[in-house]
Design a protein around this motif. Structure first.
Motif, PDB file in Angstrom:
ATOM      1  N   HIS B  50       0.841  -1.206   0.000  1.00  9.08           N
ATOM      2  CA  HIS B  50       0.000   0.000   0.000  1.00  9.08           C
ATOM      3  C   HIS B  50       0.881   1.264   0.000  1.00  9.08           C
ATOM      4  O   HIS B  50       0.486   2.288  -0.561  1.00  9.08           O
ATOM      5  N   GLY B  54       1.194   4.340  -2.758  1.00 15.89           N
ATOM      6  CA  GLY B  54       0.840   5.692  -2.310  1.00 15.89           C
ATOM      7  C   GLY B  54      -0.489   5.737  -1.580  1.00 15.89           C
ATOM      8  O   GLY B  54      -1.008   6.803  -1.284  1.00 15.89           O
ATOM      9  N   LEU B  55      -1.048   4.559  -1.290  1.00 15.18           N
ATOM     10  CA  LEU B  55      -2.322   4.520  -0.558  1.00 15.18           C
ATOM     11  C   LEU B  55      -2.096   4.709   0.943  1.00 15.18           C
ATOM     12  O   LEU B  55      -3.028   4.967   1.693  1.00 15.18           O
ATOM     13  N   PRO B  73      -1.441   8.164  -4.456  1.00 12.33           N
ATOM     14  CA  PRO B  73      -1.634   7.178  -5.523  1.00 12.33           C
ATOM     15  C   PRO B  73      -1.500   7.817  -6.903  1.00 12.33           C
ATOM     16  O   PRO B  73      -1.759   9.010  -7.068  1.00 12.33           O
ATOM     17  N   PRO B  75      -1.961   6.576 -11.263  1.00 14.27           N
ATOM     18  CA  PRO B  75      -2.298   5.456 -12.158  1.00 14.27           C
ATOM     19  C   PRO B  75      -1.076   4.750 -12.737  1.00 14.27           C
ATOM     20  O   PRO B  75      -1.167   3.588 -13.120  1.00 14.27           O
ATOM     21  N   ASN B  78      -0.177   1.405 -10.226  1.00 15.15           N
ATOM     22  CA  ASN B  78      -1.467   1.018  -9.639  1.00 15.15           C
ATOM     23  C   ASN B  78      -1.466  -0.412  -9.122  1.00 15.15           C
ATOM     24  O   ASN B  78      -0.572  -1.196  -9.407  1.00 15.15           O
ATOM     25  N   MET B  79      -2.503  -0.700  -8.362  1.00 16.98           N
ATOM     26  CA  MET B  79      -2.518  -1.933  -7.567  1.00 16.98           C
ATOM     27  C   MET B  79      -3.677  -2.824  -8.005  1.00 16.98           C
ATOM     28  O   MET B  79      -4.753  -2.351  -8.353  1.00 16.98           O
ATOM     29  N   PHE B  81      -5.972  -5.927  -6.428  1.00 18.35           N
ATOM     30  CA  PHE B  81      -6.273  -6.440  -5.097  1.00 18.35           C
ATOM     31  C   PHE B  81      -6.788  -7.874  -5.161  1.00 18.35           C
ATOM     32  O   PHE B  81      -7.076  -8.398  -6.245  1.00 18.35           O
ATOM     33  N   PRO B  84     -11.402  -8.163  -7.216  1.00 22.46           N
ATOM     34  CA  PRO B  84     -11.188  -7.293  -8.384  1.00 22.46           C
ATOM     35  C   PRO B  84     -11.790  -5.906  -8.227  1.00 22.46           C
ATOM     36  O   PRO B  84     -11.313  -4.952  -8.846  1.00 22.46           O
ATOM     37  N   GLY B  99     -10.193   3.484 -15.222  1.00 22.46           N
ATOM     38  CA  GLY B  99      -8.926   4.135 -14.862  1.00 22.46           C
ATOM     39  C   GLY B  99      -8.620   5.290 -15.794  1.00 22.46           C
ATOM     40  O   GLY B  99      -8.161   6.350 -15.367  1.00 22.46           O
ATOM     41  N   PHE B 102     -10.971   8.141 -14.899  1.00 21.38           N
ATOM     42  CA  PHE B 102     -10.562   8.779 -13.642  1.00 21.38           C
ATOM     43  C   PHE B 102      -9.368   9.705 -13.858  1.00 21.38           C
ATOM     44  O   PHE B 102      -9.226  10.720 -13.192  1.00 21.38           O
ATOM     45  N   ARG B 145      -8.116  -3.308 -16.765  1.00 25.12           N
ATOM     46  CA  ARG B 145      -8.318  -1.961 -16.218  1.00 25.12           C
ATOM     47  C   ARG B 145      -6.982  -1.353 -15.767  1.00 25.12           C
ATOM     48  O   ARG B 145      -6.709  -0.181 -15.996  1.00 25.12           O
ATOM     49  N   SER B 146      -6.145  -2.194 -15.117  1.00 23.68           N
ATOM     50  CA  SER B 146      -4.829  -1.715 -14.668  1.00 23.68           C
ATOM     51  C   SER B 146      -3.924  -1.405 -15.850  1.00 23.68           C
ATOM     52  O   SER B 146      -3.219  -0.397 -15.852  1.00 23.68           O
TER      53      SER B 146
END
Lengths: 278, 291
Positions: B50, B54-55, B73, B75, B78-79, B81, B84, B99, B102, B145-146
């Motif tokens: 995390h 940057g979370l 955080p 993009p 990115n992570m 999890f 999903p 993503g 966003f 998406r990632s």
């Protein structure tokens, strides 16, 4: 007695299926609702018969379906119905619009902030428990026009169901969805637009449906307030001139319009809802 | 594409006067490489991940990606999890585009989404609702998406742990293959030693109370890796030994944890040897000796 199943039987089954499905759909969508309607009409007719057959209540015989239904049709074809209904629809529309404009943002804030939830918990529950009609004297004092006062009463009736369902929906959003948004560096505005509002839309609509039902009930007594138009006024007027057939016709029309408005919301919930997806 | 990661002296406490959950972590990851983090539950693997995303921010020290300090955080790192986290009100295509939307990268969005769906083998599922897909397909959508935002780093927090063995294996190979093709740096947190060996160019073993880097092992095996390869089995044995050492070296060592992992892999119960920390197949590492 033989219970063996032949291959012809098995082959025949798929052909029978669409017919069974169609019959079920016809029963569910047409036959059962018609049965319900027939039962309601039977009770109405029987009530009307009892009133008409008793000399003490004979003056109210106009309530019976035989008198009220032609009167409702007459209202419809003469065009006077629209003149009565439109002011009521305007008032309820404005009341609901104001309720949404206030309840959704406040509900989002209350749902998102535990501190705000604690601060507002007691006052909101207290205000929610006050009958919307109890605000009538204050509404008359606070608003310059009768229309304004009625819209305020409808607003007070519709506010709480929308506000509480919005706040509850925000609390229920899966924290993982927020984590995903943060993970992609989403701004608060983008999160509101693409996450919060779509996630809570079905609950807002469910709250709106509840609010519409309460507001529609409150509308008629609210329109007893001074105004000279609308369904509430028309009912009051029909009572004053002892036109009980007209009064019963108006009650029927109020019920039908309420049902139609509710059906529109149900369709919207089906269209915008994502929770019932297969 | 691909970014180096520097973990610079990270120490972390969840509360001001609480105990250190991570202590003086130092490590460098080269661009385009894949690093697997393994360790007992509670050793701080996910917390560290995390921080890389940057979370979360560390109490002391910092993370740098391509020299840039991670403070929030982004993009580009990115992570993925364990769940999903697909939005159920959006269809598969809209989820893959999420993503990009966003981050405001909406140029040629439809084409990019098509490419990503083709890459993860879900071109025919674009209009489907996520809840109508299998667990493996949902993770593929999350991967698309990632990847859609063209990341330099993907951080994997046990994303395959809820999947069946066949789907898990396929996704491990696919993700590693795609990351190699696109030169994406991977950091993987896992409890599965075979997964760490299948996907990692190096495997870091973490100890706990507080979380420290105990040992690092470089994996010199060609891709795609096969668990029944004798070299793979040998590396598994080596890694098991390191893991056991990390568990037994803890103040509150729990032999049961080691036994559980040994039973899970159906392999070595008695590790053959324990390789010294600084002899990782002849390669150098900036990993400090925290034992």
């Amino acid at each position: 007695m033989s219970h063996s199943i032949s291959s012809a039987d098995i082959a025949a089954r798929p052909r029978a299926m669409p017919w069974i499905k169609l019959r079920r759909q016809l029963m569910g969508k047409i036959a059962y609702p018609l049965i319900g309607l027939a039962i309601l009409l039977a009770f109405w007719w029987f009530g009307g018969y009892l009133i008409a057959s008793n000399p003490a209540t004979q003056a109210f015989a106009g309530f019976a379906p035989a008198q009220a239904l032609p009167q409702a049709w007459q209202l419809f074809i003469s065009g006077t119905l629209m003149g009565t209904v439109l002011p009521s629809l305007y008032r309820i529309g404005m009341g609901l619009l104001w309720a949404i404009l206030v309840a959704v943002p406040v509900g989002i804030l209350v749902g998102a902030s535990p501190v705000l939830r604690q601060i507002t918990g007691f006052p909101f529950q207290l205000l929610r428990m006050v009958s919307p009609l109890a605000w009538m004297p204050i509404a008359v004092l606070a608003f310059a026009t009768w229309d304004g006062a009625i819209i305020f009463l409808i607003f007070m009736a519709a506010l709480w169901p929308i506000l509480f369902s919005t706040a509850f929906a925000v609390q229920r959003i899966d924290p993982m969805y927020f984590k995903i948004a943060r993970n992609f560096g989403a701004s608060p505005l983008a999160s509101l637009q693409r996450l919060v509002l779509p996630a809570i839309a079905p609950d807002i609509l469910a709250g709106f449906r509840l609010a519409l039902g309460i507001a529609w009930v409150v509308l008629v007594p609210a329109e007893y307030l001074g105004v000279t138009s609308g369904l509430g006024y028309a009912i009051n007027d029909a009572r004053d001139i002892l036109a009980y057939d007209l009064l019963a016709a108006l009650v029927l029309i109020i019920g039908i319009i309420g049902y139609l408005l509710d059906s529109v919301i149900v369709m919207l919930i089906r269209y915008l809802g994502w929770q019932n997806s297969d | 594409m691909g970014a180096s990661i520097q973990i610079n002296g990270i120490t972390h406490r969840f509360s001001g006067k609480g105990p250190n959950v991570l202590e003086n972590l130092v490590f460098d990851m080269a661009a385009g490489r894949s690093t697997a983090l393994i360790g007992e539950s509670g050793c701080g693997k996910s917390t560290l991940l995390h921080m890389l995303a940057g979370l979360m921010l560390p109490t002391e020290g910092c993370v740098r990606i391509n020299g840039q300090q991670v403070t929030k955080p982004h993009p580009e790192w990115n992570m993925m999890f364990q769940r999903p986290g697909l939005y159920p009100w959006l269809n598969v295509r809209q989820n893959v585009a999420l993503g990009l939307q966003f981050t405001g990268k909406t140029e040629a969005l439809a084409q990019r989404v098509d490419e990503m769906l083709a890459l993860v083998g879900l071109s025919d599922k674009g209009a489907a609702r996520p809840q109508d897909l299998s667990g493996g397909q949902q993770q593929r959508v999350a991967l698309a998406r990632s990847l859609a935002v063209e990341p330099d780093v993907i951080l994997l927090d046990e994303p395959f742990s809820a999947l069946d063995a066949f789907t898990r294996r396929n996704l491990q190979l696919e993700v590693r293959h795609i990351a190699r093709e696109k030169n994406i740096t991977l950091v993987l947190v896992t409890h599965d030693i075979d997964e760490a060996l299948t996907m990692g160019d190096s495997v870091v073993v973490m100890g706990r109370n507080p979380g420290t880097f105990q040992s690092v092992m470089n994996i010199d095996l060609a891709y795609p890796r096969n668990p029944i390869d004798p070299k793979f089995a040998k590396l598994r044995e080596d890694l098991m030994a390191r893991f056991k050492h990390s568990v037994e070296g803890q103040p509150q060592a729990r032999q049961t944890s080691f036994d559980a992992i040994a039973n899970n892999t159906n392999k070595i119960k008695t590790p053959a040897h324990e390789r010294p920390l600084d002899q990782n197949n002849g390669r150098s590492s900036s990993l400090p000796l925290n034992r």
